[in-house]
Enzyme design. Structure first.
Site, PDB file in Angstrom:
ATOM      1  N   ASN A 189       1.004  -1.324  -0.194  1.00  0.00           N
ATOM      2  CA  ASN A 189       0.133   0.087  -0.076  1.00  0.00           C
ATOM      3  C   ASN A 189       0.884   0.947   0.136  1.00  0.00           C
ATOM      4  O   ASN A 189       2.000   1.113   0.768  1.00  0.00           O
ATOM      5  CB  ASN A 189      -1.069  -0.018   1.364  1.00  0.00           C
ATOM      6  CG  ASN A 189      -0.411  -0.307   2.387  1.00  0.00           C
ATOM      7  OD1 ASN A 189       0.500  -0.860   2.735  1.00  0.00           O
ATOM      8  ND2 ASN A 189      -1.153   0.408   3.603  1.00  0.00           N
TER       9      ASN A 189
ATOM     10  N   GLU B   9       0.195   5.205   0.811  1.00  0.00           N
ATOM     11  CA  GLU B   9      -0.389   6.361   1.172  1.00  0.00           C
ATOM     12  C   GLU B   9      -0.032   7.628   0.716  1.00  0.00           C
ATOM     13  O   GLU B   9       1.041   7.822   0.153  1.00  0.00           O
ATOM     14  CB  GLU B   9      -0.722   6.068   2.597  1.00  0.00           C
ATOM     15  CG  GLU B   9      -1.201   4.784   3.448  1.00  0.00           C
ATOM     16  CD  GLU B   9      -1.557   4.731   4.690  1.00  0.00           C
ATOM     17  OE1 GLU B   9      -1.209   5.394   5.552  1.00  0.00           O
ATOM     18  OE2 GLU B   9      -2.377   3.886   4.977  1.00  0.00           O
TER      19      GLU B   9
ATOM     20  N   CYS C  12      -4.234   0.661  -2.524  1.00  0.00           N
ATOM     21  CA  CYS C  12      -3.993  -0.620  -1.904  1.00  0.00           C
ATOM     22  C   CYS C  12      -2.753  -1.405  -2.325  1.00  0.00           C
ATOM     23  O   CYS C  12      -2.454  -1.462  -3.694  1.00  0.00           O
ATOM     24  CB  CYS C  12      -5.226  -1.498  -1.917  1.00  0.00           C
ATOM     25  SG  CYS C  12      -6.491  -0.446  -0.914  1.00  0.00           S
TER      26      CYS C  12
ATOM     27  N   GLU D 193      -3.111  -4.611  -3.199  1.00  0.00           N
ATOM     28  CA  GLU D 193      -3.491  -5.449  -4.439  1.00  0.00           C
ATOM     29  C   GLU D 193      -3.582  -4.682  -5.822  1.00  0.00           C
ATOM     30  O   GLU D 193      -3.032  -5.311  -6.377  1.00  0.00           O
ATOM     31  CB  GLU D 193      -4.931  -5.983  -3.907  1.00  0.00           C
ATOM     32  CG  GLU D 193      -5.000  -6.688  -2.651  1.00  0.00           C
ATOM     33  CD  GLU D 193      -5.200  -5.935  -1.528  1.00  0.00           C
ATOM     34  OE1 GLU D 193      -4.603  -4.796  -1.192  1.00  0.00           O
ATOM     35  OE2 GLU D 193      -5.959  -6.455  -0.471  1.00  0.00           O
TER      36      GLU D 193
ATOM     37  N   CYS E 141     -10.274  -5.076  -0.216  1.00  0.00           N
ATOM     38  CA  CYS E 141     -11.577  -4.119  -0.237  1.00  0.00           C
ATOM     39  C   CYS E 141     -12.112  -4.350  -1.519  1.00  0.00           C
ATOM     40  O   CYS E 141     -11.712  -4.894  -2.468  1.00  0.00           O
ATOM     41  CB  CYS E 141     -10.904  -2.672  -0.080  1.00  0.00           C
ATOM     42  SG  CYS E 141     -10.278  -1.992  -1.485  1.00  0.00           S
TER      43      CYS E 141
ATOM     44  N   CYS F 207     -10.700  -3.244  -4.770  1.00  0.00           N
ATOM     45  CA  CYS F 207      -9.509  -4.297  -5.261  1.00  0.00           C
ATOM     46  C   CYS F 207     -10.299  -5.358  -5.715  1.00  0.00           C
ATOM     47  O   CYS F 207      -9.732  -5.999  -6.852  1.00  0.00           O
ATOM     48  CB  CYS F 207      -8.382  -4.644  -4.098  1.00  0.00           C
ATOM     49  SG  CYS F 207      -7.416  -3.225  -3.811  1.00  0.00           S
TER      50      CYS F 207
HETATM   51  N1  THU Z   1      -5.254  -1.593   2.409  1.00  0.00           N
HETATM   52  C1  THU Z   1      -4.740  -2.416   1.416  1.00  0.00           C
HETATM   53  O1  THU Z   1      -3.723  -2.181   1.158  1.00  0.00           O
HETATM   54  N2  THU Z   1      -5.303  -3.509   1.198  1.00  0.00           N
HETATM   55  C2  THU Z   1      -6.440  -4.019   1.723  1.00  0.00           C
HETATM   56  O2  THU Z   1      -7.059  -4.985   1.358  1.00  0.00           O
HETATM   57  C3  THU Z   1      -7.346  -3.255   2.718  1.00  0.00           C
HETATM   58  C4  THU Z   1      -6.889  -1.957   2.905  1.00  0.00           C
HETATM   59  C5  THU Z   1      -4.570  -0.336   2.776  1.00  0.00           C
HETATM   60  C6  THU Z   1      -5.231   0.908   2.521  1.00  0.00           C
HETATM   61  C7  THU Z   1      -4.750   1.975   3.533  1.00  0.00           C
HETATM   62  O3  THU Z   1      -3.451   2.283   3.151  1.00  0.00           O
HETATM   63  C8  THU Z   1      -4.639   1.044   4.814  1.00  0.00           C
HETATM   64  O4  THU Z   1      -4.621  -0.226   4.108  1.00  0.00           O
HETATM   65  C9  THU Z   1      -5.757   1.224   5.647  1.00  0.00           C
HETATM   66  O5  THU Z   1      -6.789   1.167   5.085  1.00  0.00           O
END
Ligand code: THU
Length: 144
Positions: free
Chosen positions: A49, A51, A60, A62, A98, A101
């Site tokens: 991920n 941010e 994310c 994925e 999520c 994704c």
């Molecule tokens: N996140 C992912 O990378 N994948 C997921 O399946 C769930 C959420 C990340 C997004 C964000 O950077 C952090 O987790 C909190 O939501």
């Protein structure tokens, strides 16, 4: 939910996802995620991920893996492993992708065949098909 995906392949994918998770850029949520996508030609493409101070711009793990794969001209996928948890803590939960994704994966795979591996460690994981996670999905065929 566990099924026939070879346990050696699962372990390799989970290991790659754990390594990718170390690269996560998550200064806001402190929730670090790693993903590893298995291509049909047996390559593993990882993602973490990423941010952003403008929160909606976060990506994310994925989707990072899928977008990397497409950029590498890989479009056929068998499975993805996901590992996630708060930084500086051990991984406590199985994390499923999520909704966004799930839909991005749906674009490129047969949901009945594609496996999502949600892992706490190389030896502790659950497997579901994308069809189980995203039933009655909308995909490219709907626009054909
Ligand atoms: N996140 C992912 O990378 N994948 C997921 O399946 C769930 C959420 C990340 C997004 C964000 O950077 C952090 O987790 C909190 O939501």
């Amino acid at each position: 939910m566990k099924d026939s995906l070879d346990s050696g392949k699962c372990k390799s994918l989970i290991f790659a996802a754990l390594e990718a998770r170390k690269k996560a850029y998550a200064p806001y949520s402190k929730f670090k995620v790693g993903a590893a996508l298995l291509t049909s030609d047996e390559n593993i493409i990882t993602g973490c991920n990423v941010e952003n101070a403008s929160y909606p711009a976060c990506n994310c793990a994925e989707r990072t893996a899928v977008f990397k794969a497409i950029t590498m001209d890989k479009k056929n996928f068998e499975a993805i492993a996901i590992v996630a948890g708060k930084e500086n803590e051990c991984i406590k939960d199985y994390t499923s992708p999520c909704g966004v994704c799930r839909q991005v994966l749906r674009e490129f795979v047969d949901p009945v065949k594609f496996k999502v591996i949600m892992a706490k460690s190389e030896d502790d994981y659950k497997v579901a098909t994308l069809e189980e996670l995203l039933p009655l999905s909308f995909g490219p065929d709907n626009l054909a």
